[in-house]
Design a protein around this motif. Structure first.
Motif, short mmCIF file in Angstrom:
data_model
loop_
_atom_site.label_atom_id
_atom_site.label_comp_id
_atom_site.label_asym_id
_atom_site.label_seq_id
_atom_site.Cartn_x
_atom_site.Cartn_y
_atom_site.Cartn_z
N SER A 74 77.20 121.83 123.27
CA SER A 74 78.41 122.17 124.01
C SER A 74 79.58 121.26 123.63
N THR A 75 79.29 120.10 123.03
CA THR A 75 80.36 119.17 122.66
C THR A 75 80.38 118.78 121.19
N GLY A 76 79.24 118.94 120.51
CA GLY A 76 79.13 118.51 119.12
C GLY A 76 78.82 117.03 118.97
N THR A 77 78.54 116.34 120.07
CA THR A 77 78.23 114.91 120.03
C THR A 77 76.86 114.70 119.39
N VAL A 78 76.82 113.80 118.40
CA VAL A 78 75.59 113.49 117.68
C VAL A 78 75.00 112.19 118.22
N GLU A 79 73.70 112.21 118.51
CA GLU A 79 72.94 111.01 118.85
C GLU A 79 71.90 110.88 117.74
N ASN A 80 72.06 109.87 116.88
CA ASN A 80 71.21 109.77 115.69
C ASN A 80 69.78 109.33 115.98
N ASN A 81 69.54 108.75 117.15
CA ASN A 81 68.18 108.34 117.50
C ASN A 81 68.03 108.46 119.01
N ILE A 82 67.15 109.36 119.47
CA ILE A 82 66.99 109.58 120.91
C ILE A 82 66.01 108.59 121.54
N GLY A 83 65.42 107.70 120.73
CA GLY A 83 64.54 106.67 121.27
C GLY A 83 63.06 107.00 121.25
N CYS A 84 62.68 108.11 120.63
CA CYS A 84 61.27 108.48 120.52
C CYS A 84 60.65 107.61 119.43
N LYS A 85 59.83 106.66 119.81
CA LYS A 85 59.26 105.70 118.87
C LYS A 85 57.92 106.18 118.31
N SER A 86 57.92 107.34 117.71
CA SER A 86 56.71 107.93 117.14
C SER A 86 56.80 107.88 115.63
N PRO A 87 55.70 107.52 114.96
CA PRO A 87 55.75 107.46 113.50
C PRO A 87 55.87 108.85 112.87
N ALA A 88 56.78 108.94 111.90
CA ALA A 88 56.98 110.16 111.10
C ALA A 88 57.00 111.44 111.93
N PRO A 89 57.91 111.54 112.92
CA PRO A 89 57.95 112.75 113.74
C PRO A 89 58.36 113.97 112.92
N GLN A 90 57.71 115.11 113.19
CA GLN A 90 58.01 116.35 112.47
C GLN A 90 57.54 117.54 113.29
N GLY A 91 57.80 118.74 112.78
CA GLY A 91 57.28 119.95 113.41
C GLY A 91 57.73 120.13 114.84
N LEU A 92 58.99 119.88 115.14
CA LEU A 92 59.49 119.97 116.51
C LEU A 92 59.45 121.41 117.03
N SER A 93 59.25 121.52 118.35
CA SER A 93 59.24 122.82 118.99
C SER A 93 59.61 122.66 120.46
#
Length: 163
Positions: A74-93
């Motif tokens: 809704s604003t286009g604001t980018v947050e480069n790291n949301i704080g999820c400290k998981s190794p090699a995160p992928q396959g989001l759903s």
């Protein structure tokens, strides 16, 4: 609402589109709103290994940097790291309006986007690459490595079947 990651001479950007028309859609309502926002990504090819929309934000994973970022649609604001400290995160759903599913290591994590906290819902996988949920909350995981299977789990993470 739909999004994709675009790479061109200007860099890497997340683009919001209308799936019915395929046209770019502005992020926000003011006249200066843009349909594209620049992402800070490493220069390697295929740096983004997952994207999902949850709660009005597009989340993207960058496994090589062990991070997940987001773009407020809704604003286009980018947050480069949301704080999820998981190794090699992928396959989001998307699981629901507040939960992002993340493949990481040998696990699938349910990340609460509002609370910015996660919990393991599936463990002891070989090499989970992607995850999704059906309307009933049943989870399906593409488990690579020596497994090479699609694994079906209940919403609480209990194994149901493999195929």
């Amino acid at each position: 609402m739909a999004c994709f990651v675009n790479t061109d001479k200007a860099g890497v950007s997340l683009v919001r589109i209308d799936p019915a028309t395929g046209r770019d859609v502005p992020m926000g309502t003011d006249k200066k709103s843009k349909s594209r926002v620049t992402l800070e990504l490493p220069e390697e090819k295929d740096a983004v290994q997952g994207m999902a929309i949850v709660g009005g934000k597009a989340y993207f994973s960058v496994p090589s940097e062990n991070r997940i970022g987001s773009v407020d649609l809704s604003t286009g604001t980018v947050e480069n790291n949301i704080g999820c400290k998981s190794p090699a995160p992928q396959g989001l759903s998307r699981l629901n309006d507040t939960t992002l599913l993340v493949c990481s290591g040998k696990q699938v994590i349910a990340w609460d986007v509002a609370r910015k906290s996660g919990r393991v819902i599936i463990d002891n996988l070989e090499a989970p690459k992607a995850v999704c949920a059906d309307a009933k909350g049943t989870l399906y995981v593409s488990d690579l490595g020596s497994s090479q299977q699609i694994k079906k789990f209940s919403s609480s993470g209990k194994p149901i079947s493999t195929f």
